[in-house]
Motif scaffolding. Structure first.
Motif, PDB file in Angstrom:
ATOM      1  N   THR A 129       0.826  -1.199   0.000  1.00 45.04           N
ATOM      2  CA  THR A 129       0.000   0.000   0.000  1.00 45.04           C
ATOM      3  C   THR A 129       0.860   1.248   0.000  1.00 45.04           C
ATOM      4  OG1 THR A 129      -1.827  -1.069   1.164  1.00 45.04           O
ATOM      5  CG2 THR A 129      -1.715   1.325   1.299  1.00 45.04           C
ATOM      6  N   LEU A 130       0.512   2.197  -0.843  1.00 45.48           N
ATOM      7  CA  LEU A 130       1.110   3.525  -0.796  1.00 45.48           C
ATOM      8  C   LEU A 130       0.154   4.455  -0.075  1.00 45.48           C
ATOM      9  CD1 LEU A 130       2.563   4.017  -4.406  1.00 45.48           C
ATOM     10  CD2 LEU A 130       3.803   3.424  -2.323  1.00 45.48           C
ATOM     11  N   LEU A 131       0.594   5.019   1.037  1.00 39.95           N
ATOM     12  CA  LEU A 131      -0.190   6.005   1.779  1.00 39.95           C
ATOM     13  C   LEU A 131       0.179   7.372   1.223  1.00 39.95           C
ATOM     14  CD1 LEU A 131       0.256   4.559   5.383  1.00 39.95           C
ATOM     15  CD2 LEU A 131      -1.651   4.213   3.804  1.00 39.95           C
ATOM     16  N   LEU A 132      -0.667   7.873   0.325  1.00 45.89           N
ATOM     17  CA  LEU A 132      -0.329   9.055  -0.458  1.00 45.89           C
ATOM     18  C   LEU A 132      -1.005  10.288   0.109  1.00 45.89           C
ATOM     19  CD1 LEU A 132       1.034  10.080  -3.109  1.00 45.89           C
ATOM     20  CD2 LEU A 132      -1.145   9.606  -4.252  1.00 45.89           C
ATOM     21  N   SER A 133      -0.187  11.311   0.398  1.00 48.49           N
ATOM     22  CA  SER A 133      -0.739  12.573   0.885  1.00 48.49           C
ATOM     23  C   SER A 133      -1.686  13.156  -0.151  1.00 48.49           C
ATOM     24  CB  SER A 133       0.401  13.556   1.167  1.00 48.49           C
ATOM     25  OG  SER A 133      -0.099  14.873   1.347  1.00 48.49           O
ATOM     26  N   SER A 134      -2.769  13.802   0.317  1.00 44.81           N
ATOM     27  CA  SER A 134      -3.717  14.421  -0.608  1.00 44.81           C
ATOM     28  C   SER A 134      -3.086  15.582  -1.366  1.00 44.81           C
ATOM     29  CB  SER A 134      -4.958  14.902   0.151  1.00 44.81           C
ATOM     30  OG  SER A 134      -4.598  15.871   1.118  1.00 44.81           O
ATOM     31  N   ALA A 135      -1.944  16.077  -0.886  1.00 44.91           N
ATOM     32  CA  ALA A 135      -1.229  17.145  -1.590  1.00 44.91           C
ATOM     33  C   ALA A 135      -0.304  16.598  -2.666  1.00 44.91           C
ATOM     34  CB  ALA A 135      -0.426  17.973  -0.593  1.00 44.91           C
ATOM     35  N   ARG A 136      -0.191  15.290  -2.756  1.00 45.42           N
ATOM     36  CA  ARG A 136       0.706  14.649  -3.719  1.00 45.42           C
ATOM     37  C   ARG A 136      -0.091  13.812  -4.708  1.00 45.42           C
ATOM     38  NH1 ARG A 136       4.436  18.166  -2.961  1.00 45.42           N
ATOM     39  NH2 ARG A 136       5.182  18.250  -0.790  1.00 45.42           N
ATOM     40  N   THR A 137       0.569  13.456  -5.803  1.00 45.05           N
ATOM     41  CA  THR A 137      -0.049  12.594  -6.810  1.00 45.05           C
ATOM     42  C   THR A 137       1.016  11.693  -7.403  1.00 45.05           C
ATOM     43  OG1 THR A 137      -1.489  12.569  -8.753  1.00 45.05           O
ATOM     44  CG2 THR A 137       0.304  14.147  -8.774  1.00 45.05           C
ATOM     45  N   ILE A 138       0.616  10.652  -8.057  1.00 43.37           N
ATOM     46  CA  ILE A 138       1.538   9.804  -8.809  1.00 43.37           C
ATOM     47  C   ILE A 138       1.390  10.169 -10.280  1.00 43.37           C
ATOM     48  CG2 ILE A 138       2.171   7.457  -9.448  1.00 43.37           C
ATOM     49  CD1 ILE A 138       1.100   6.516  -6.802  1.00 43.37           C
ATOM     50  N   GLN A 139       2.452  10.708 -10.869  1.00 45.03           N
ATOM     51  CA  GLN A 139       2.449  11.058 -12.275  1.00 45.03           C
ATOM     52  C   GLN A 139       2.877   9.839 -13.084  1.00 45.03           C
ATOM     53  OE1 GLN A 139       4.373  14.784 -13.378  1.00 45.03           O
ATOM     54  NE2 GLN A 139       4.310  15.436 -11.225  1.00 45.03           N
ATOM     55  N   VAL A 140       1.998   9.405 -13.959  1.00 44.92           N
ATOM     56  CA  VAL A 140       2.281   8.252 -14.809  1.00 44.92           C
ATOM     57  C   VAL A 140       2.599   8.787 -16.197  1.00 44.92           C
ATOM     58  CG1 VAL A 140       1.378   6.091 -15.723  1.00 44.92           C
ATOM     59  CG2 VAL A 140       0.751   6.822 -13.415  1.00 44.92           C
ATOM     60  N   LEU A 141       3.889   8.654 -16.613  1.00 45.44           N
ATOM     61  CA  LEU A 141       4.332   9.238 -17.862  1.00 45.44           C
ATOM     62  C   LEU A 141       4.258   8.236 -19.007  1.00 45.44           C
ATOM     63  CD1 LEU A 141       7.352  11.387 -16.621  1.00 45.44           C
ATOM     64  CD2 LEU A 141       4.914  11.912 -16.607  1.00 45.44           C
ATOM     65  N   ARG A 142       4.701   8.653 -20.139  1.00 43.33           N
ATOM     66  CA  ARG A 142       4.608   7.890 -21.387  1.00 43.33           C
ATOM     67  C   ARG A 142       5.104   6.452 -21.217  1.00 43.33           C
ATOM     68  NH1 ARG A 142       4.887   9.407 -26.880  1.00 43.33           N
ATOM     69  NH2 ARG A 142       5.162  11.572 -26.219  1.00 43.33           N
ATOM     70  N   ALA A 143       4.291   5.507 -21.683  1.00 43.41           N
ATOM     71  CA  ALA A 143       4.656   4.092 -21.757  1.00 43.41           C
ATOM     72  C   ALA A 143       5.102   3.521 -20.415  1.00 43.41           C
ATOM     73  CB  ALA A 143       5.749   3.882 -22.809  1.00 43.41           C
ATOM     74  N   SER A 144       4.629   4.078 -19.315  1.00 41.03           N
ATOM     75  CA  SER A 144       4.932   3.520 -17.997  1.00 41.03           C
ATOM     76  C   SER A 144       3.732   2.732 -17.493  1.00 41.03           C
ATOM     77  CB  SER A 144       5.297   4.633 -17.014  1.00 41.03           C
ATOM     78  OG  SER A 144       4.213   5.537 -16.870  1.00 41.03           O
ATOM     79  N   THR A 145       3.965   1.948 -16.428  1.00 36.09           N
ATOM     80  CA  THR A 145       2.925   1.060 -15.915  1.00 36.09           C
ATOM     81  C   THR A 145       2.863   1.169 -14.400  1.00 36.09           C
ATOM     82  OG1 THR A 145       3.247  -0.500 -17.729  1.00 36.09           O
ATOM     83  CG2 THR A 145       2.150  -1.331 -15.757  1.00 36.09           C
ATOM     84  N   LEU A 146       1.631   1.263 -13.893  1.00 42.00           N
ATOM     85  CA  LEU A 146       1.373   1.227 -12.458  1.00 42.00           C
ATOM     86  C   LEU A 146       0.479   0.029 -12.209  1.00 42.00           C
ATOM     87  CD1 LEU A 146       1.799   2.760  -9.772  1.00 42.00           C
ATOM     88  CD2 LEU A 146      -0.310   4.014 -10.264  1.00 42.00           C
ATOM     89  N   ARG A 147       0.960  -0.903 -11.333  1.00 41.81           N
ATOM     90  CA  ARG A 147       0.281  -2.201 -11.301  1.00 41.81           C
ATOM     91  C   ARG A 147       0.264  -2.806  -9.896  1.00 41.81           C
ATOM     92  NH1 ARG A 147       3.595  -5.633 -14.723  1.00 41.81           N
ATOM     93  NH2 ARG A 147       2.283  -5.037 -16.484  1.00 41.81           N
ATOM     94  N   ALA A 148      -0.859  -3.477  -9.590  1.00 41.93           N
ATOM     95  CA  ALA A 148      -0.977  -4.418  -8.477  1.00 41.93           C
ATOM     96  C   ALA A 148      -0.588  -3.831  -7.134  1.00 41.93           C
ATOM     97  CB  ALA A 148      -0.138  -5.678  -8.765  1.00 41.93           C
TER      98      ALA A 148
END
Length: 785
Positions: A129-148
């Motif tokens: 689990t990623l506990l992500l601050s509401s002030a932060r985001t995960i930027q998913v760039l070109r041809a990248s993958t976020l999984r599972a």
């Protein structure tokens, strides 16, 4: 150092990158022993393996900020040309900076798809689990993958155990979990799959990124996925937004209170009193439903708290009288947002997507062109009758939406089309269950076009506005559907083709046309348009197995419509209209046909006031006889008042009263007898107690009983030549008569008397002795000066 066996050497302490070890390179005669640092050795070993965040300093204890360590692992993978960055089965806190998932890098959790619902809504111990601050985001760039992995807003704790905890949980949803691309977009072909996203304002935002792929995602956030400027077919598959954080928690998911009173708060708004403490604070949002007698009290409202059991509904307007029913609820599964929002997109594809509890399910806005939805569904709580929910909203310049399969249920409005697209492209729903019985109209077309094909429309209200381009319902189940429109002409524009229980069908042998029932409660109806395109006349069968055929003008366009029987010209014989009773067991006294005259009484109840008809007096072959009968109502029932028998004998129940003196030769009243029988006529009495103007129609040939308070006036224009009446002055003072239109201003009397004596009886006679020049009112009898 002296030669020694390796096994005799002391064990090494923790290895450092600069530590040296012997390495034998080559084989046979070419073998040579060389030195290598530990960093060189590990670099070779790691060249083909994943990058684990722990190797870059991530702790994963749920409290330490691991943002820098995780980013370092991502950067290392990107520097190597791409690779897999793995999280361990821990909880990693990310608060210090955004995570930027770079090109050709996959950030992956420790296992498989984390799924969705957990027992008791407890999500504190999901591995990876990623506990992500509401002030932060995960930027998913070109041809990248976020999984599972699981993305949870930092600060989410134990499942809510009280109303206030659940309300606060919903109010605290904030931030965007995943942002595809950067501020300007242009990052294409990203893949997001097998995620659980919890507690954010928005799960995924993508703007100006092409060919985005989202698969097998579960989430509970105020808003789900927002796509804009996405082209070349973005693919959103198997996405399920559901209230995982508050769902199925007894007494919390749906918090209810019974009502003790519903009243006016003194300022015109609705005030509700609960039977027990409500637990609310000002600003909370409630649903009120099932409140009888006060329709404006039902709906969704923000409350103002008065005390522990009383609240006012903000924006309400009280009217009516409470009938003692209803409920107040806080539905903590409500998400005041949109699950799927799409703008400026061509042929984006949604497959097997679902949402529950959102104000808007799918919002297709400006530039949403040819969006494809397959087996997608929207659901809500039907019992709440929330008036603000919309399942599928097609607005702005969206057009050519194609929705196939699935269902849209329990919404105030399941489908609303309000598209101003200049292409006038139609929107089509095929094989969709579109459920009705919500708080509003099930289907609404305000602008643009809509076609429903092979859809189920249970208890649905389907509406077309004048500004709507078109509405077609084809091969659908419309057994319990009601069609409505802004005008009757608009209602006629709704195209119905081949629907189950559609109005126009044919008999089983195809030999005759069939006008089918409108619903399970109402019979068939035939509507006729006038030259303006408005429905002017209706022929219908209403409720009941033996409901009569109703023929009449439309209540709005032609409320007083009449019926003409017969051709406009060229008739050479009178039209004959037959009322027939074709009985297999005829008998004397049978009513063969009746014409009934009905209307409403003061209570609005349909009432039969009179009827006329034919009766069989004798049915013996060769000796048949009939009669004509008129019946009228006097109180609770109809009774026979007039009969003409087969022999011509006229039987009249009650006195014969003629409105004026008959002049025709041999008229009964002139001769005083009918068939040698004496005809008696009683003197009618008209009682008065106020200002009374004598008229020919109301007082001629009558006894006026002038009670105390009566004043009399008479105008020649209202009586004319030959008017007479008796006046009994039952007051205590002499009665004067005000005259107009006569030659004199006071009555004529040989003794000079002009008034009627108190307690006396006098005759008034209005006439002209010279054919109209002189107009006289004569007073005779008990006169007074």
């Amino acid at each position: 150092m002296a030669d020694a066996k390796i096994s005799d050497l002391p064990a090494a302490a923790a290895l450092a990158a600069a530590d040296i070890a012997p390495i034998v390179q080559g084989s046979g005669a070419a073998a040579e022993t060389r030195r290598a640092t530990f960093a060189q050795i590990t670099a070779g070993v790691h060249a083909e393996r994943m990058f684990h965040v722990r190797d870059f300093g991530a702790v994963g204890n749920g409290t330490t900020d691991d943002a820098a360590a995780i980013q370092a692992a991502i950067d290392a993978a990107a520097a190597a040309g791409g690779g897999l960055v793995r999280l361990g089965p821990r909880r990693y806190r990310v608060t210090g900076a955004d995570l930027v998932l770079k090109e050709n890098v996959c950030l992956e959790g420790p296992g498989s798809f984390p799924g969705g619902q957990r027992a008791s809504a407890d999500y504190r111990n999901i591995p990876g689990t990623l506990l992500l601050s509401s002030a932060r985001t995960i930027q998913v760039l070109r041809a990248s993958t976020l999984r599972a992995l699981t993305l949870m807003r930092d600060g989410l704790g134990a499942p809510p155990a009280s109303l206030r905890a659940a309300v606060n949980l919903r109010n605290d949803m904030a931030g965007t979990a995943i942002t595809v691309g950067g501020a300007t977009g242009g990052h294409h072909d990203a893949l997001i799959e097998d995620l659980l996203i919890l507690g954010f304002d928005l799960a995924i935002r993508s703007d100006n990124n092409q060919r985005l792929n989202v698969r097998r995602l579960r989430g509970d956030n105020r808003n789900g996925i927002y796509l804009s400027n996405t082209r070349d077919i973005s693919r959103i598959h198997d996405v399920h937004f559901w209230p995982f954080l508050t769902g199925n928690i007894g007494g919390i998911s749906l918090y209810q209170r019974a009502l003790a009173a519903v009243a006016n708060n003194g300022s015109g708004a609705v005030r509700i009193t609960t039977t027990t403490a409500h637990g609310l604070v000002t600003g909370d949002v409630v649903n009120t439903y099932g409140i009888g007698g006060v329709p404006p009290a039902n709906g969704r409202f923000t409350v103002t708290v008065i005390d522990s059991t009383r609240i006012d509904l903000q924006g309400s307007a009280f009217s009516g009288s409470w009938a003692g029913s209803g409920s107040l609820s806080v539905w903590n599964n409500r998400r005041f947002g949109t699950a799927f929002r799409i703008e400026v997109s061509d042929v984006a594809e949604f497959i097997n997507c679902f949402c529950y509890g959102y104000d808007r399910g799918f919002d297709l806005g400006n530039g949403a062109q040819s969006i494809q939805l397959h087996n997608c569904s929207v659901d809500d709580s039907l019992s709440l009758k929330d008036p603000f929910t919309v399942g599928a909203l097609i607005q702005g310049t969206a057009f050519r939406t194609k929705w196939v399969g699935g269902f849209i249920s329990s919404q105030a409005t399941a489908i609303r089309v309000n598209s101003t697209s200049s292409t006038q492209g139609d929107n089509q729903f095929v094989g969709v269950m579109v459920g009705g019985d919500g708080a509003g109209r099930t289907v609404e077309v305000f602008d643009g076009g809509l076609t429903l094909v092979a859809c189920d429309l249970p208890a649905a209200r389907v509406y077309l506005a004048s500004s709507g381009d078109s509405l077609s319902v084809v091969a659908s189940d419309t057994r319990s559907t009601t069609f409505e429109a802004q005008t009757n002409a608009d209602l006629g524009r709704i195209a119905l083709v081949g629907n189950r229980l559609q109005a126009l069908g044919s008999s089983p042998d195809q030999a005759s046309a069939l006008l089918r029932r409108r619903s399970e409660a109402l019979g068939a109806e035939l509507d006729l348009e006038n030259q303006d395109g408005n429905i002017s006349y209706r022929l219908s069968l209403d409720a009941g197995a033996t409901a009569p055929l109703t023929i009449g003008g439309d209540v709005d366009v032609n409320p007083n419509g009449g019926i003409v029987l017969g051709a406009a010209s060229s008739m050479t014989a009178p039209m004959k209209m037959t009322l027939r009773r074709s009985s297999t067991t005829p008998a004397a006294g049978h009513a063969l046909g009746q014409v009934a005259f009905s209307g409403r009484n003061l209570a609005g109840t349909e009432t039969e006031f009179a009827r006329a008809g034919g009766i069989s007096e004798a049915v013996t072959t060769g000796a048949e006889a009939g009669a004509f009968v008129v019946e009228t109502r006097n109180g609770a029932s109809l009774a026979e008042r007039f009969r003409i028998s087969a022999t011509g004998t006229v039987t009249l129940t009650g006195p014969l009263v003629l409105p004026a003196d008959p002049t025709t030769t041999l008229q009964a009243a002139t001769k005083g007898y009918v068939d040698a029988q004496f005809t008696a006529r009683r003197l009618p009495v008209v009682a008065t107690s106020g200002a009374t103007a004598l008229t020919l129609a109301a007082h001629n040939g009558r006894l006026v009983s002038a009670n105390t308070g009566t004043t009399l006036s008479i105008a020649w224009s209202a009586t004319g030549d030959g008017f007479s009446c008796l006046v009994a002055n039952r007051g205590t003072s002499d009665l004067a008569i005000t005259m107009s239109g006569f030659t004199a201003t006071t009555p004529t009397n040989p003794d000079g008397l002009t008034r009627i004596r108190a307690g006396g009886l006098a005759t008034l006679l209005a006439f002209s002795p010279d054919g109209g020049t002189t107009k006289v009112l004569m007073l005779a009898g008990a006169g007074a000066p």
